[in-house]
Design a protein around this motif. Structure first.
Motif, PDB file in Angstrom:
ATOM      1  N   PRO A  11       3.576  -3.599   3.559  1.00  0.00           N
ATOM      2  CA  PRO A  11       2.794  -4.867   2.956  1.00  0.00           C
ATOM      3  C   PRO A  11       1.653  -4.951   3.372  1.00  0.00           C
ATOM      4  N   VAL A  12       0.860  -5.433   2.376  1.00  0.00           N
ATOM      5  CA  VAL A  12      -0.537  -5.611   2.705  1.00  0.00           C
ATOM      6  C   VAL A  12      -0.867  -7.015   2.179  1.00  0.00           C
ATOM      7  N   ALA A  13      -1.839  -7.709   3.312  1.00  0.00           N
ATOM      8  CA  ALA A  13      -1.800  -9.051   2.921  1.00  0.00           C
ATOM      9  C   ALA A  13      -3.216  -9.222   2.033  1.00  0.00           C
ATOM     10  N   ASP A  14      -4.078  -8.605   2.031  1.00  0.00           N
ATOM     11  CA  ASP A  14      -5.232  -8.564   1.132  1.00  0.00           C
ATOM     12  C   ASP A  14      -5.654  -7.430   0.859  1.00  0.00           C
TER      13      ASP A  14
ATOM     14  N   SER B  10      -3.790  -1.122  10.801  1.00  0.00           N
ATOM     15  CA  SER B  10      -4.451  -1.609   9.733  1.00  0.00           C
ATOM     16  C   SER B  10      -3.751  -2.911   9.365  1.00  0.00           C
ATOM     17  N   THR B  11      -2.526  -2.711   8.926  1.00  0.00           N
ATOM     18  CA  THR B  11      -1.762  -4.119   8.483  1.00  0.00           C
ATOM     19  C   THR B  11      -1.021  -5.179   9.582  1.00  0.00           C
ATOM     20  N   GLY B  12      -0.917  -4.305  10.693  1.00  0.00           N
ATOM     21  CA  GLY B  12       0.026  -5.182  11.669  1.00  0.00           C
ATOM     22  C   GLY B  12       1.423  -5.262  11.315  1.00  0.00           C
ATOM     23  N   HIS B  13       2.086  -4.518  10.594  1.00  0.00           N
ATOM     24  CA  HIS B  13       3.442  -4.372  10.161  1.00  0.00           C
ATOM     25  C   HIS B  13       3.940  -2.980  10.437  1.00  0.00           C
ATOM     26  N   GLU B  14       5.234  -2.770  10.888  1.00  0.00           N
ATOM     27  CA  GLU B  14       5.612  -1.242  10.787  1.00  0.00           C
ATOM     28  C   GLU B  14       5.747  -0.875   9.174  1.00  0.00           C
ATOM     29  N   VAL B  15       5.684   0.266   8.989  1.00  0.00           N
ATOM     30  CA  VAL B  15       5.587   0.940   7.489  1.00  0.00           C
ATOM     31  C   VAL B  15       7.070   0.589   7.201  1.00  0.00           C
ATOM     32  N   ASP B  16       7.299   0.351   6.024  1.00  0.00           N
ATOM     33  CA  ASP B  16       8.582   0.067   5.355  1.00  0.00           C
ATOM     34  C   ASP B  16       9.436   1.294   5.265  1.00  0.00           C
ATOM     35  N   ARG B  17       8.815   2.619   4.960  1.00  0.00           N
ATOM     36  CA  ARG B  17       9.657   3.822   5.085  1.00  0.00           C
ATOM     37  C   ARG B  17       8.723   4.848   5.028  1.00  0.00           C
ATOM     38  N   VAL B  18       9.099   5.838   5.449  1.00  0.00           N
ATOM     39  CA  VAL B  18       8.335   7.210   5.249  1.00  0.00           C
ATOM     40  C   VAL B  18       9.341   8.359   4.794  1.00  0.00           C
ATOM     41  N   ARG B  19       9.055   8.561   3.341  1.00  0.00           N
ATOM     42  CA  ARG B  19       9.951   9.059   2.864  1.00  0.00           C
ATOM     43  C   ARG B  19       9.447  10.286   1.736  1.00  0.00           C
TER      44      ARG B  19
ATOM     45  N   ASP C 162       2.398  17.294   7.118  1.00  0.00           N
ATOM     46  CA  ASP C 162       2.495  17.123   8.459  1.00  0.00           C
ATOM     47  C   ASP C 162       1.554  16.060   8.880  1.00  0.00           C
ATOM     48  N   LEU C 163       0.829  15.537   8.021  1.00  0.00           N
ATOM     49  CA  LEU C 163       0.049  14.355   8.716  1.00  0.00           C
ATOM     50  C   LEU C 163       0.422  12.888   8.312  1.00  0.00           C
ATOM     51  N   THR C 164       1.689  12.941   8.004  1.00  0.00           N
ATOM     52  CA  THR C 164       2.496  11.805   7.501  1.00  0.00           C
ATOM     53  C   THR C 164       2.572  10.653   8.500  1.00  0.00           C
ATOM     54  N   THR C 165       2.836  11.250   9.588  1.00  0.00           N
ATOM     55  CA  THR C 165       3.077  10.411  10.975  1.00  0.00           C
ATOM     56  C   THR C 165       1.795   9.874  11.401  1.00  0.00           C
ATOM     57  N   ALA C 166       0.673  10.573  11.173  1.00  0.00           N
ATOM     58  CA  ALA C 166      -0.812   9.906  11.501  1.00  0.00           C
ATOM     59  C   ALA C 166      -1.009   8.885  10.488  1.00  0.00           C
ATOM     60  N   ALA C 167      -0.669   9.179   9.255  1.00  0.00           N
ATOM     61  CA  ALA C 167      -1.156   8.100   8.298  1.00  0.00           C
ATOM     62  C   ALA C 167      -0.311   6.882   8.308  1.00  0.00           C
ATOM     63  N   ALA C 168       0.883   7.077   8.671  1.00  0.00           N
ATOM     64  CA  ALA C 168       1.943   5.867   9.200  1.00  0.00           C
ATOM     65  C   ALA C 168       1.240   5.090  10.438  1.00  0.00           C
ATOM     66  N   GLY C 169       0.700   5.660  11.423  1.00  0.00           N
ATOM     67  CA  GLY C 169      -0.003   5.127  12.366  1.00  0.00           C
ATOM     68  C   GLY C 169      -1.140   4.118  11.922  1.00  0.00           C
ATOM     69  N   ILE C 170      -2.095   4.760  10.952  1.00  0.00           N
ATOM     70  CA  ILE C 170      -3.061   4.157  10.556  1.00  0.00           C
ATOM     71  C   ILE C 170      -2.633   2.949   9.724  1.00  0.00           C
ATOM     72  N   VAL C 171      -1.826   3.117   8.924  1.00  0.00           N
ATOM     73  CA  VAL C 171      -1.383   2.026   8.008  1.00  0.00           C
ATOM     74  C   VAL C 171      -0.768   1.272   8.930  1.00  0.00           C
TER      75      VAL C 171
ATOM     76  N   VAL D 257       0.862  -1.400  -0.208  1.00  0.00           N
ATOM     77  CA  VAL D 257      -0.151  -0.048   0.161  1.00  0.00           C
ATOM     78  C   VAL D 257       0.967   1.178   0.071  1.00  0.00           C
ATOM     79  N   VAL D 258       0.510   2.119  -0.826  1.00  0.00           N
ATOM     80  CA  VAL D 258       1.301   3.594  -0.749  1.00  0.00           C
ATOM     81  C   VAL D 258       0.333   4.516  -0.487  1.00  0.00           C
ATOM     82  N   VAL D 259       0.621   5.402   0.485  1.00  0.00           N
ATOM     83  CA  VAL D 259      -0.257   6.720   0.916  1.00  0.00           C
ATOM     84  C   VAL D 259       0.796   7.773   1.132  1.00  0.00           C
ATOM     85  N   ARG D 260       0.188   8.926   0.323  1.00  0.00           N
ATOM     86  CA  ARG D 260       0.679  10.063   0.338  1.00  0.00           C
ATOM     87  C   ARG D 260      -0.242  11.174   1.008  1.00  0.00           C
ATOM     88  N   PRO D 261      -0.058  11.552   2.168  1.00  0.00           N
ATOM     89  CA  PRO D 261      -1.308  12.548   2.541  1.00  0.00           C
ATOM     90  C   PRO D 261      -0.944  13.894   1.835  1.00  0.00           C
ATOM     91  N   ARG D 262      -2.288  14.732   1.521  1.00  0.00           N
ATOM     92  CA  ARG D 262      -2.224  16.090   1.133  1.00  0.00           C
ATOM     93  C   ARG D 262      -1.052  16.867   1.834  1.00  0.00           C
TER      94      ARG D 262
END
Length: 313
Positions: A267-270, A251-260, A239-248, A231-236
């Motif tokens: 990674p997303v299971a389904d 939801s996924t149960g995984h640490e985000v691969d990167r915030v860049r 400043d909300l990138t950290t919040a988006a990372a927490g949601i991801v 899954v790829v998420v780019r907040p508008r």
């Protein structure tokens, strides 16, 4: 199933060097078969055998129902070949180049000229038909080279890295031309070093390494070999990138691969997880400019399949 190209157990060595160690290749009529592999993997050797320019040491290769060794003369009448570098005569005009190829194929002069006109028009070279090939741009020269391989109206065309040295704009032109060949019913075997080229053009892809086919599938099928979706998420609002990372992460149960650069990936299971992320972003008031679910790229697939510790499929 009927294959226009059917190769089984093909082998070829040059002294102590094994170029092909028993490859299998199949291509259906009117499709593009992409053949990928690092330098020295055996791609060009395979094409030269299929075009009857080399004799194999072992195995079987059938092109349009004909054995490339036993029926070599007839095979040559049914195939076209464009190598890594343009082979047109730069001292001749576009028309003269194509007429020359037609005459070498025993076409009557009038028929050779008629085919030359049709091909020059098809490849957008009609206005340059009377100019010497030495005045052509690199892209025009490659198109003329491909047109020359079609003078004999082949049912199969071998393209050995046909866009080598072209800039992105000229490469796009060649891509459209190659795709049109398959759309018209021609079978195309394409070798390339450009992963995006194979992804854009090939119906199926065979990956060769050390003279062996280590994977074969559709582009989408190959991408699934090296893992699931991302899954790829780019907040508008960056400043909300950290919040988006927490949601991801929740939801996924995984640490985000990167915030860049304001982009979160994980990674997303389904697909259900992706739907949950969409809902949670909306509930959290995180507007996005990019939200996607993607498979691995062919670059990632290629790197995974050809790394030293990879196990052949």
């Amino acid at each position: 199933m009927t294959y226009t190209i059917d190769v089984e157990g093909l082998t070829k060595s040059f002294g102590p060097t094994t170029a092909l160690a028993g490859i299998d290749l199949q291509a259906r009529p009117g499709t593009v078969l992409g053949v990928l592999g690092p330098n020295g993997a055996g791609k060009t050797t395979a094409i030269r055998i299929l075009a009857t320019l080399l004799r194999p040491d072992g195995g079987r290769a059938v092109v349009d129902g004909l054995d490339v060794v036993r029926d070599a003369v007839e095979v040559r009448r049914r195939v076209g070949l464009t190598g890594q570098y343009a082979t047109v005569d730069e001292d001749l005009t576009g028309t003269e180049n194509l007429v020359l190829f037609g005459r070498l194929l025993d076409l009557p002069r009038d028929e050779a000229r008629a085919r030359a006109r049709r091909l020059l028009d098809r490849f957008g070279l009609a206005e340059a038909a009377g100019r010497r090939a030495s005045t052509y741009s690199g892209g025009m020269r490659r198109r003329l080279d491909l047109a020359a391989s079609l003078v004999g109206d082949p049912s199969i065309v071998f393209l050995d890295e046909p866009t080598t040295g072209l800039d992105p704009g000229k490469r796009d032109e060649m891509w459209r031309t190659i795709r049109s060949l398959a759309d018209d019913g021609t079978t195309v075997l394409l070798t390339t070093q450009y992963l995006e080229e194979a992804d854009a053009l090939a119906d199926e892809i065979s990956v060769i390494d050390h003279g062996r086919v280590i994977a074969h599938d559709t582009p989408a099928g190959l991408k699934q070999l090296v893992g699931g979706q991302t899954v790829v998420v780019r907040p508008r609002d960056p400043d909300l990138t950290t919040a988006a990372a927490g949601i991801v992460e929740r939801s996924t149960g995984h640490e985000v691969d990167r915030v860049r650069r304001g982009v979160v990936t994980a990674p997303v299971a389904d697909e259900r997880t992706f739907t949950e992320i969409v809902h949670e972003l909306e509930r959290g008031g995180v507007a996005v400019t990019e939200l996607a679910l993607r498979l691995p790229s062919l670059d990632e697939v290629f790197a995974a399949l050809t790394r030293p510790e990879a196990v052949p499929a």
